[in-house]
Scaffold this motif. Sequence first.
Motif, PDB file in Angstrom:
ATOM      1  N   PRO A   1       0.808  -1.226   0.000  1.00 31.53           N
ATOM      2  CA  PRO A   1       0.000   0.000   0.000  1.00 31.53           C
ATOM      3  C   PRO A   1       0.844   1.280   0.000  1.00 31.53           C
TER       4      PRO A   1
ATOM      5  N   THR B   1      -2.536  -1.315  -5.534  1.00 34.48           N
ATOM      6  CA  THR B   1      -2.993  -2.082  -4.374  1.00 34.48           C
ATOM      7  C   THR B   1      -4.480  -1.850  -4.132  1.00 34.48           C
ATOM      8  N   LEU B   2      -4.919  -0.621  -4.232  1.00 32.17           N
ATOM      9  CA  LEU B   2      -6.337  -0.311  -4.046  1.00 32.17           C
ATOM     10  C   LEU B   2      -7.181  -0.977  -5.120  1.00 32.17           C
ATOM     11  N   LYS B   3      -6.706  -0.967  -6.369  1.00 35.28           N
ATOM     12  CA  LYS B   3      -7.452  -1.623  -7.443  1.00 35.28           C
ATOM     13  C   LYS B   3      -7.567  -3.119  -7.182  1.00 35.28           C
TER      14      LYS B   3
ATOM     15  N   HIS C   1     -10.175  -3.668  -4.484  1.00 39.74           N
ATOM     16  CA  HIS C   1     -11.529  -3.444  -5.009  1.00 39.74           C
ATOM     17  C   HIS C   1     -11.992  -4.635  -5.832  1.00 39.74           C
TER      18      HIS C   1
END
Length: 69
Positions: free
Chosen positions: A49, A56-58, A61
């Motif tokens: 992150p 990382t967020l994708k 999700h």
Amino acid sequence: MLRFVDDLNLELLSKNEPLYFEGRQAGLVYRYKGNFTFVHLFNAGGMAPADQPGPTLKMLHKFLLDEHK
């Protein structure tokens, strides 16, 4: 990199699927039988992150929205 995964002796269903973020390849996805997926994010260490926040967020999700299958 995948030595611990290999030790699980799971059947590999697909490997080297590209993971894209903002038009560039940000990693590779490996899918195994038994609902196990391993994602290798490029240029990210143990603190993915902090190293690669967008990819990382994708990745998170996609998993939370169950789009990883």
